[in-house]
Design a protein around this motif. Structure first.
Motif, PDB file in Angstrom:
ATOM      1  N   SER A 117       0.884  -1.158   0.007  1.00  0.00           N
ATOM      2  CA  SER A 117      -0.068  -0.069  -0.008  1.00  0.00           C
ATOM      3  C   SER A 117       0.790   1.083   0.142  1.00  0.00           C
ATOM      4  CB  SER A 117      -0.867   0.101   1.245  1.00  0.00           C
ATOM      5  OG  SER A 117      -1.669   1.224   1.344  1.00  0.00           O
ATOM      6  N   GLU A 118       0.346   2.421  -0.523  1.00  0.00           N
ATOM      7  CA  GLU A 118       1.268   3.435  -0.567  1.00  0.00           C
ATOM      8  C   GLU A 118       1.394   3.979   0.825  1.00  0.00           C
ATOM      9  OE1 GLU A 118      -0.883   7.132  -1.758  1.00  0.00           O
ATOM     10  OE2 GLU A 118      -2.568   6.175  -1.402  1.00  0.00           O
ATOM     11  N   LYS A 159      15.313   4.870   6.452  1.00  0.00           N
ATOM     12  CA  LYS A 159      15.327   6.163   6.462  1.00  0.00           C
ATOM     13  C   LYS A 159      16.242   6.980   5.515  1.00  0.00           C
ATOM     14  CE  LYS A 159      18.746   6.982  10.062  1.00  0.00           C
ATOM     15  NZ  LYS A 159      19.203   7.511  11.203  1.00  0.00           N
ATOM     16  N   GLY A 160      17.143   6.246   4.724  1.00  0.00           N
ATOM     17  CA  GLY A 160      18.016   6.882   3.773  1.00  0.00           C
ATOM     18  C   GLY A 160      17.397   6.451   2.225  1.00  0.00           C
ATOM     19  N   LEU A 161      16.285   5.652   2.048  1.00  0.00           N
ATOM     20  CA  LEU A 161      15.722   5.546   0.732  1.00  0.00           C
ATOM     21  C   LEU A 161      14.718   6.480   0.532  1.00  0.00           C
ATOM     22  CD1 LEU A 161      14.636   1.919   1.234  1.00  0.00           C
ATOM     23  CD2 LEU A 161      16.655   2.651   0.405  1.00  0.00           C
ATOM     24  N   SER A 162      14.970   6.962  -0.890  1.00  0.00           N
ATOM     25  CA  SER A 162      13.732   7.708  -1.578  1.00  0.00           C
ATOM     26  C   SER A 162      12.381   6.975  -1.597  1.00  0.00           C
ATOM     27  CB  SER A 162      14.242   8.104  -2.985  1.00  0.00           C
ATOM     28  OG  SER A 162      14.011   6.819  -3.871  1.00  0.00           O
ATOM     29  N   HIS A 163      11.605   7.887  -1.976  1.00  0.00           N
ATOM     30  CA  HIS A 163      10.080   7.320  -1.963  1.00  0.00           C
ATOM     31  C   HIS A 163       9.873   6.319  -2.752  1.00  0.00           C
ATOM     32  CE1 HIS A 163       5.771   6.883  -2.002  1.00  0.00           C
ATOM     33  NE2 HIS A 163       5.647   7.488  -3.085  1.00  0.00           N
ATOM     34  N   GLY A 164      10.633   6.320  -4.130  1.00  0.00           N
ATOM     35  CA  GLY A 164      10.558   5.214  -5.052  1.00  0.00           C
ATOM     36  C   GLY A 164      11.278   4.041  -4.571  1.00  0.00           C
ATOM     37  N   THR A 222       1.482   5.651  -6.587  1.00  0.00           N
ATOM     38  CA  THR A 222       1.181   6.822  -6.337  1.00  0.00           C
ATOM     39  C   THR A 222       2.446   7.954  -5.806  1.00  0.00           C
ATOM     40  OG1 THR A 222      -1.045   6.478  -5.631  1.00  0.00           O
ATOM     41  CG2 THR A 222      -0.012   8.602  -4.861  1.00  0.00           C
ATOM     42  N   GLY A 223       2.748   8.873  -6.484  1.00  0.00           N
ATOM     43  CA  GLY A 223       3.977   9.447  -6.100  1.00  0.00           C
ATOM     44  C   GLY A 223       5.399   9.129  -6.683  1.00  0.00           C
ATOM     45  N   LEU A 224       5.253   8.181  -7.395  1.00  0.00           N
ATOM     46  CA  LEU A 224       6.452   7.495  -8.123  1.00  0.00           C
ATOM     47  C   LEU A 224       6.925   8.524  -9.358  1.00  0.00           C
ATOM     48  CD1 LEU A 224       6.461   3.911  -7.735  1.00  0.00           C
ATOM     49  CD2 LEU A 224       7.513   5.182  -6.326  1.00  0.00           C
TER      50      LEU A 224
END
Length: 298
Positions: A83-84, A129-134, A159-161
């Motif tokens: 899920s997003e 915590k160091g990862l991007s949203h994608g 969503t948001g990618l």
């Protein structure tokens, strides 16, 4: 073996300001079903009921041969969920999450997990915590896929990618389909994603399923007709017109029951058909919603 991975029959749920109205939906085993609706239409509520997270007020739910919510523990062994708004532990790394999921699911496939790490360009030692949203979305998809679920439920995963990350996610889903016994429910308001990967589609609006069929049938039956009409001519009695746009003699008609026979019917009524065009899934979805809210029968 049951030919449907998921079967919802007359499922309803009542909240103070929202009602899920007798949802009936079947997901054939091995299919990708695009579940499309605007925000607040009832997609997530339906998915939560399917997963046993919310108990329906009425109706029956069968998931992978198990009755929900009573047998949800057995069903969830074979379900992957993304899920997003899923949250991973920010201070832990991806390897810790992989070991955690492996301890829960006996079908965890470590070789496949390592393949997905490379495919998604992720490093197991990197903290969340160091990862991007994608990257976080791809990490949750890895965790869901690597235990080889029979049913994969994706609630707005893209969503948001950015376009590149979105394409990587969609490519991974297509790879999952290589095993024809796997089933995917892909919930989204992004019709482009759904059109790209799905073979079944379901539209939901205001808690009601308004369409559920194969994508190819839907794209074939809905057409836009560019026509010329005489001044003062009425289109009210013509069959299968869902939407009419235009001014004066040039009109655009949308039909959801296109067939070559319609040409003869419309021409006998005095219309000059100048062009017939296919619609995108997004155009079909919008026209379906508008027609329903205007009280038209689809």
């Amino acid at each position: 073996m049951n030919s449907h991975a998921v079967e919802l029959r007359n499922v309803g749920k009542d909240y103070k300001y929202f009602r899920l109205n007798d949802i009936s939906l079947s997901l054939p085993t091995g299919s990708i079903t695009g579940f499309i609706g605007v925000n607040g239409a009832g997609k997530s509520t339906t998915i939560r009921i399917l997963l046993g997270l919310v108990h329906q007020d009425r109706g029956s739910v069968q998931v992978l041969g198990q009755t929900m919510p009573d047998q949800q523990v057995l069903a969830k062994r074979e379900i992957g969920y993304v899920s997003e708004d899923m949250r991973l532990y920010p201070k832990a790394n991806l390897a810790w999450h992989m070991q955690f999921i492996q301890s829960i699911y006996p079908n965890w496939d470590q070789a496949y997990a390592e393949h997905l790490l490379k495919r998604f360009d992720l490093r197991a030692e990197q903290k969340i915590k160091g990862l991007s949203h994608g990257q976080r979305v791809k990490a949750t998809l890895l965790l869901a896929l690597a235990h080889r679920p029979k049913l994969l439920v994706l609630d707005e995963p893209t969503t948001g990618l950015d376009p590149v990350a979105r394409q990587e996610v969609l490519s991974a889903l297509m790879e999952v389909l290589a095993d024809e016994q796997r089933t995917i429910l892909f919930s989204s308001h992004n019709t482009l994603d759904v059109e790209q990967i799905s073979d079944q589609v379901a539209f939901i609006d205001q808690g009601t399923i308004i369409e559920a069929t194969s994508k190819e049938d839907l794209l074939d039956l809905w057409r836009r007709l560019r026509v010329r009409i005489e001044p003062g001519q009425s289109l009210a009695e013509l069959p299968h017109i869902v939407q009419q746009q235009g001014n004066g003699q040039l009109q655009s008609l949308i039909t959801n029951r296109y067939s070559p026979e319609l040409h003869q019917i419309y021409q006998q009524a005095g219309l000059e058909i100048q062009a017939v065009e296919y619609l995108t899934l997004e155009e079909i979805f919008v026209a379906s919603i508008q027609a329903r809210r205007e009280g038209k029968t689809l």
